[in-house]
Write a protein that holds these residues in place. Sequence first.
Motif, PDB file in Angstrom:
ATOM      1  N   SER A 151      -6.104  -7.219  -8.920  1.00 40.26           N
ATOM      2  CA  SER A 151      -5.303  -6.038  -9.210  1.00 40.26           C
ATOM      3  C   SER A 151      -3.863  -6.237  -8.733  1.00 40.26           C
ATOM      4  N   PRO A 152      -2.893  -5.825  -9.550  1.00 40.00           N
ATOM      5  CA  PRO A 152      -1.481  -5.920  -9.143  1.00 40.00           C
ATOM      6  C   PRO A 152      -1.014  -4.711  -8.326  1.00 40.00           C
ATOM      7  N   VAL A 153      -1.934  -3.829  -7.927  1.00 40.83           N
ATOM      8  CA  VAL A 153      -1.570  -2.646  -7.140  1.00 40.83           C
ATOM      9  C   VAL A 153      -1.268  -3.075  -5.704  1.00 40.83           C
ATOM     10  N   ARG A 154      -0.111  -2.637  -5.204  1.00 40.25           N
ATOM     11  CA  ARG A 154       0.312  -2.961  -3.841  1.00 40.25           C
ATOM     12  C   ARG A 154       0.724  -1.669  -3.129  1.00 40.25           C
TER      13      ARG A 154
ATOM     14  N   VAL B 265       5.094   8.604  -3.193  1.00 40.08           N
ATOM     15  CA  VAL B 265       4.478   7.390  -3.747  1.00 40.08           C
ATOM     16  C   VAL B 265       3.605   6.733  -2.682  1.00 40.08           C
ATOM     17  N   LYS B 266       2.339   6.478  -3.030  1.00 45.09           N
ATOM     18  CA  LYS B 266       1.450   5.829  -2.057  1.00 45.09           C
ATOM     19  C   LYS B 266       1.231   4.346  -2.367  1.00 45.09           C
TER      20      LYS B 266
ATOM     21  N   ILE C 175       6.581  -5.845   0.148  1.00 44.06           N
ATOM     22  CA  ILE C 175       7.767  -6.607  -0.263  1.00 44.06           C
ATOM     23  C   ILE C 175       7.295  -7.948  -0.813  1.00 44.06           C
ATOM     24  N   PRO C 176       7.533  -8.217  -2.105  1.00 47.90           N
ATOM     25  CA  PRO C 176       7.056  -9.475  -2.697  1.00 47.90           C
ATOM     26  C   PRO C 176       7.695 -10.682  -2.013  1.00 47.90           C
ATOM     27  N   PRO C 177       6.928 -11.751  -1.830  1.00 47.60           N
ATOM     28  CA  PRO C 177       7.504 -12.955  -1.212  1.00 47.60           C
ATOM     29  C   PRO C 177       8.510 -13.619  -2.145  1.00 47.60           C
ATOM     30  N   VAL C 178       9.442 -14.329  -1.584  1.00 43.31           N
ATOM     31  CA  VAL C 178      10.409 -15.088  -2.377  1.00 43.31           C
ATOM     32  C   VAL C 178       9.729 -16.366  -2.855  1.00 43.31           C
ATOM     33  N   ARG C 179       9.671 -16.537  -4.166  1.00 43.09           N
ATOM     34  CA  ARG C 179       8.975 -17.697  -4.727  1.00 43.09           C
ATOM     35  C   ARG C 179       9.911 -18.908  -4.831  1.00 43.09           C
TER      36      ARG C 179
END
Length: 616
Positions: free
Chosen positions: A576-579, A321-322, A584-588
């Motif tokens: 774009s939601p591509v990461r 996975v890239k 690592i998503p931030p804690v909201r």
Amino acid sequence: MTNAVLSVSNLVTSFRTGGGWKSVVDGVSFDIGPKETVAVVGESGSGKSVTALSIMQLNAPGLSRVDGSVKLEGRELLTLSNADMRRIRGNEIAMIFQEPMTSLNPVLSIGFQIAEALVLHRRLSHAAAEAETIRLLEKVRIPAAKSRFHEYPHRFSGGMRQRVMIAMALACKPKLLIADEPTTALDVTIQAQILQLIKELQEEGEMSVLFITHDMGVVAEIADRTVVMYKGKAIETGATEDIFKNPAQPYTRSLLSAVPKLGSMRGETRPMRFPIFDRTTGEPDETVETPDTVKGAERPVLEVAGLTKRFEISSGLFSSVKSRIHAVENVSFDVRSGETLALVGESGCGKSTTGRAIMRLIEPSSGSVQLDGVDLLKLSANDLLERRKRMQMIFQDPFASLNPRMKIGTAIAEPLIINGVANRSEARDKVADLLLRVGLSADMANRFPHEFSGGQRQRICIARALALEPRLIVADEAVSALDVSVKAQVVNLMLELQARMGLAYLFISHDMAVIERVSHRVAVMYLGEIVEIGPRAAIFQNPQHPYTKRLLAAVPIADPARRLQKRSVPNEEVRSPVRSADYIPPVRQYREVSPGHAVMVWDAEWEKMGTSGQSV
């Protein structure tokens, strides 16, 4: 009009049928002056698109017949040869269609398709055509235009593809632009951008515009004069402001009355039906009062916690996975019996993916989805099948949701028989009852989907969704593709059924004015996350997040007096939601503005860029 760019006189368009010729445009006349925008408005089947195709002579040869007169700067078009007409199309008259993906060749780069018109009509060299194409793409605000010249249509979003179509239409500096429903399928912010772009380019190029739509809010925003069509006839013509202030025809009044107006629910504590007016008398045909919704005091029907869905992207079948598409990220909400929670946002924000993940039409990556206290994500396939009786989904396109070879009675009965709820005889009686419940007649059960209008087909899909008496209905853009009056009828039906049966709705839409009318609570999504959630009145009257404010500011207002006011419309689209694979998503963090009204805490970057569509 002596100096008219386009003059249409007594236009009659007929199509060959089994019984001879049938006219679908009957005696339509109007003029378009220099730099003027004329809107042709009416519901599906009124003849407005056929009028545009007749002007361009694009109706099927041999199966259609066009009579009357169509003059471009005094030159009669209906008597021209095919070769002469080809020289006019794309050169002196250009046309933008509703769905850009069907207008663009998927195997040719967008740069080649625009340059082709320049080589053909303006006799430019290939090098000059490429340079001019890049200039045009920059003019319609395609970012990084030079690098995107060689990209293919599927690499562009819907709004960007429509910009490409506008660039192609403007390539040869036409005298007249015909725009046939160019914003109907677009999100509210993208629609605002396209309308603003057309107005600016019209001023620069001194171009006349024929704008075809069924959206009276768009008409008010863009048109100098308006032609109202009904059953193939132009029943009313005049200055847009006059038609909005003093509509002469009952049908025009019924069209205007069905337009959802942002702010019309101020002071109302619960959803309200749309007023429906009789098309022949203009008098109210139905009461506006909505029955009290049946609300249960028990725990919510649907409880979603930490729902996450990511799609993995790899460079090959066996490669690692890239990157990942973070389609839905840590989404939480609940919906009670008799309540409508609206999930709103632009295309690509993750709202439809959320609906499909809840139904387990796609498997979530993590989180929990509880229906009446049972976590659906932990169920086996057999247990999920049993639990699915309690939740149903209504999709945007009813024709694609129905088997064209299956009679609608069979389609509605199918879930009853498959789930063992009824035998064929009992199912037949249940189908008749369901058809009556959604405002159709029992004898329609023997018809096929193509024999119904779009609004009737959506009623059939609602009947099928109700067959198993569900507790929850996920309505994914269920009214987005419908004409304004048909939309009002279907929304009213859904509100009535909710009040009568205590249904819980997850109402997914990008239409803010409809959402204000039907919802109890609203959740606003951006890049897979909920940025604001709360009671409908709180979200619409006291929006906190910059993105929510941007959505509300983009809604067209059905007031022609505001037409000349220049709105500040951001040009960027949802990012774009591509990461990357290691992202690592931030804690909201959320703060409570008022009871039940929570907003994601945003930083200074949102203050500068949030309202122009940039990410946190």
